[in-house]
Design an enzyme around this catalytic site. Sequence first.
Site, PDB file in Angstrom:
ATOM      1  N   ARG A 234       0.963  -1.203  -0.034  1.00  0.00           N
ATOM      2  CA  ARG A 234      -0.396  -0.039   0.152  1.00  0.00           C
ATOM      3  C   ARG A 234       0.518   1.411   0.250  1.00  0.00           C
ATOM      4  NH1 ARG A 234      -3.198  -2.703  -1.699  1.00  0.00           N
ATOM      5  NH2 ARG A 234      -5.529  -3.171  -1.369  1.00  0.00           N
ATOM      6  N   GLU A 263      -3.717   7.741  -5.180  1.00  0.00           N
ATOM      7  CA  GLU A 263      -3.757   6.771  -7.036  1.00  0.00           C
ATOM      8  C   GLU A 263      -5.328   7.111  -7.266  1.00  0.00           C
ATOM      9  OE1 GLU A 263      -3.571   2.540  -5.605  1.00  0.00           O
ATOM     10  OE2 GLU A 263      -1.482   2.892  -5.394  1.00  0.00           O
ATOM     11  N   HIS A 282       0.106   0.146  -9.982  1.00  0.00           N
ATOM     12  CA  HIS A 282      -0.619  -1.019  -9.323  1.00  0.00           C
ATOM     13  C   HIS A 282      -1.446  -2.364  -9.946  1.00  0.00           C
ATOM     14  CE1 HIS A 282      -2.865  -0.353  -4.763  1.00  0.00           C
ATOM     15  NE2 HIS A 282      -2.964  -1.769  -5.507  1.00  0.00           N
TER      16      HIS A 282
END
Length: 322
Positions: A234, A263, A282
């Site tokens: 994360r 993000e 990601h």
Amino acid sequence: MKYSALLLRDMHPSGKTLLEENDCEVMIADGTELSDYQDQLKRCNAIFVRNEPVTSQMIDMAPNLKVIAKHGVGYDNIDVAYATKKGIQVVYAPLGNNNSVAEMAMMHILSCARRIRCSQQELINGNYDIRFVLNDTHEIKGKTLALIGCGRIAGLVAQKASAGFGMRVIGYDPFVKPGMTECGIEVIADRDQVFSEADFVSVHLPALPDTIHSIGIKEFRLMKKTAFLINTARGNVIREDDLVEALNTGEIAGAGLDVFEKEPVEKNNPLLAMDHVSVTPHCSGLTVEASENLSYTGAAGILEVLYHKPLTWPVNKVEYNG
């Protein structure tokens, strides 16, 4: 159909097929804004979500909601506390993408060690002779890999790094007793020692109140100036401004990042412009194999709740709400 599941984003057919075969209508959200699918929320019994937020407002807009399923491991995008308060079960899929994420962590380790981003860009720009002057690339055999967080994914990384590449693997996890684990991780009680001994630090922490921003300039200054930071977990567990500073001042040699503090990552994020930083969007858990596993596991969790079956992967504990 008796039940209805709302997918906030389309998913692999494996889960959708499983739901439909068990008398559960599958709805794909009509858009990305809440106003686009609020009517669908009103009649759904289940929400199936990737990284989109599931807020208390959304939960209140779904009077028939019984279960929220996460297409993945980290469920920090779901208001679990409010769901629990409302008697709504949350389930997740902790095993579905473990191997894919572990492989991505190893990819970033190799990319950093061999400076793939820099050499690739130089080659594209016509500089074939970069191979003769790029003299700061290294083998990873014999290097020390430190794992911050020693859960399932970290265990797979350890197996690949030690058995496949001959790396020494150490780790820190306050919930794991110091010593050797079955995955070959030498768990060390001193967190600072783990950072200082590493040639590569790979982060495998969930986003929790005590982990968010838990890695910053203090940790980077503990690391070797030749060491690299890898994060496939994360983005917000790292103080990104501190990471930029550490990279600009040479506190560490580089980084491999699949996740970012904000993000979608903004185009002007300085990390994207650094040739000693390996970046991906990601996507570590988005292989075909992982997508199939996650979709199926999440759908199975939905059906377990709807049909009052024992739960395989519950996040919270609630009294069934009807």
